[in-house]
Design an enzyme around this catalytic site. Structure first.
Site, PDB file in Angstrom:
ATOM      1  CG  ASP A 267      -2.290 -10.794   3.917  1.00 42.52           C
ATOM      2  OD1 ASP A 267      -1.846 -10.026   3.027  1.00 42.52           O
ATOM      3  OD2 ASP A 267      -1.932 -10.711   5.105  1.00 42.52           O
ATOM      4  CG  ASP A 269      -2.782  -6.339   4.872  1.00 47.34           C
ATOM      5  OD1 ASP A 269      -3.158  -7.272   5.600  1.00 47.34           O
ATOM      6  OD2 ASP A 269      -1.645  -6.269   4.383  1.00 47.34           O
ATOM      7  CG  ASP A 352      -4.409  -9.206   8.885  1.00 44.60           C
ATOM      8  OD1 ASP A 352      -5.002 -10.222   9.286  1.00 44.60           O
ATOM      9  OD2 ASP A 352      -3.172  -9.111   8.848  1.00 44.60           O
TER      10      ASP A 352
END
Length: 428
Positions: A267, A269, A352
């Site tokens: 992912d 961040d 995120d």
């Protein structure tokens, strides 16, 4: 009324003043560490050892060959040994042993052979004779290292029992379900008990899913395809463009494994902040709304900042304060970068977005950079060695009862008395 005499407190017996001679095993001289063992038990064990023909010295000296401890770590016994050497001025290199060796030796009536399970684990020797620090946060761990050939060989090894478990239906099903965004072990286990085995089962049986799980199932393939560095940097630029529209001067920092130099991850961040405290408030909602209007967000769920500086931060092992920043869990629609993972022209990527006030930004950057093991060790070091509580919001000195401010990661390491470890060396 008759006076009842006070019961005298029993004093713990002391070990005998000295050994009754060299004993049956002149090459073995024991010293029992009283810390956590207690004076009474130490005296009892000393008498037992003498009865078996062992020599036990009351105090440490250069003659001691075996140091026996109970319920102490290797680091604690090593520290105790250094103190003894400073006081008595004697050298020597005794074996640091767990009480299990002593117990087995007493049962055998002779000193049993020392095995690795008997030895207390202390700092190991690194190449060139240097001592390896006991905490991962004191060591530099690059992605590529000199022991790569050895670790590669070890990673290629197989275990029959592990392979059997990996081939089981339950393992394969649990692994499949827990890869769905928003699905944990408990939910996956419940679905398995209900007879579900495939992603198609979830759809055909109209399994009740949360909005997050629906998005995770819908984009399952993309979300389980590694995110390349170029994709992470493209996502960062898109967010930076949105941030500049609403708050000039605010910054967007790529964190996580990519900041540590990893070429790919699972992912992205991104940390948002502004050099003026308080200006970051309300930024996230505007950025997310604009990105959504541009068709760049496939799913999003935001949470407010619930962190507040009270008398002190939560103790180590409490709630994961990393999640108490204002934060948005999202799935981005990222234009294809030319790779094979996005034949339709775009790819779903987990992102995120985390907003940190500038006073907390260095701690957030440190916490969100990782690795997870490095961060765990850093916080353990702060707690055990410095009596401080470190989290992604602050550093708190429990002895002075105050927060220690920092404007950079380097200052945090300085507060902890540690040599600064750059991000690329935190891949423990």
């Amino acid at each position: 009324m008759a006076l009842v005499p006070l019961k005298k407190r029993r004093r713990a017996p002391s070990p005998p003043a000295g050994p009754p001679g060299p004993g049956r095993f002149p090459d073995v001289v024991l010293c029992l560490v009283e810390k956590r063992m207690g004076a009474s038990r130490r005296a009892f064990l000393t008498q037992l050892a003498w009865a078996k023909g062992f020599r036990v010295d009351r105090a440490y000296s250069a003659a001691v060959t075996h140091v026996v401890s109970e319920q102490n770590s290797g680091a604690e016994v090593a520290q105790w040994l250094e103190q003894q050497r400073e006081e008595c001025g004697d050298g020597g290199d005794p074996a640091l042993l767990d009480i299990s060796w002593f117990t087995e030796s007493m049962g055998a009536g002779r000193p049993v052979e020392i095995e690795s399970r008997h030895r207390l684990r202390v700092a190991e020797l690194a190449p060139h004779g240097r001592q390896m620090a006991p905490y991962a946060c004191q060591r530099r761990t690059p992605l590529l290292h000199s022991n790569q050939p050895l670790t590669d060989v070890l990673e290629d090894g197989v275990c029959a029992e592990v392979e059997r478990v990996k081939l089981s239906e339950r393992y394969r099903t649990m692994k499949l379900f827990t890869k769905i965004f928003g699905v944990g072990v408990r939910t996956a286990s419940r679905w398995y008990q209900e007879g579900l085995r495939t992603l198609l089962d979830l759809q055909e049986r109209n399994t009740k899913l949360t909005r997050q799980q629906q998005a995770g199932l819908r984009h399952y393939g993309d979300l389980n395809t590694p995110v390349e560095r170029s994709e992470a940097e493209s996502t960062s630029r898109a967010v930076q463009e949105a941030v500049k529209r609403f708050l000039p001067g605010a910054s967007v920092t790529l964190a996580g494994g990519f900041r540590r130099g990893k070429p790919r991850g699972h992912d992205v961040d991104l940390l948002l902040t502004h050099p003026e405290e308080g200006r970051e408030v309300g930024l996230l909602s505007r950025v997310v709304s604009w990105l959504d209007s541009q068709g760049l967000i496939l799913y999003q769920h935001s949470q407010e900042n619930s962190y507040g500086l009270r008398e002190g931060p939560e103790p180590l092992g409490g709630r994961d304060v990393m999640d108490r920043f204002e934060r948005c869990f999202s799935i981005f629609r990222l234009e294809a970068q030319g790779g094979p993972g996005a034949p339709r022209g775009w790819k779903a990527v987990r992102v995120d977005l985390v907003v940190a006030p500038v006073s907390q930004f260095p701690f957030a950057l440190l916490g969100w950079t990782g690795s997870r093991h490095f961060e765990r060790e850093l916080r353990r070091f702060a707690s055990r060695e410095r009596k401080m509580v470190l989290n992604s919001h602050a550093l708190y000195d429990t002895r002075q009862n105050l927060f220690l401010p920092a404007t950079s990661e380097e200052e945090i390491f300085e507060h902890l008395g540690l040599e600064y470890v750059p991000p690329a060396q935190r891949n423990a």
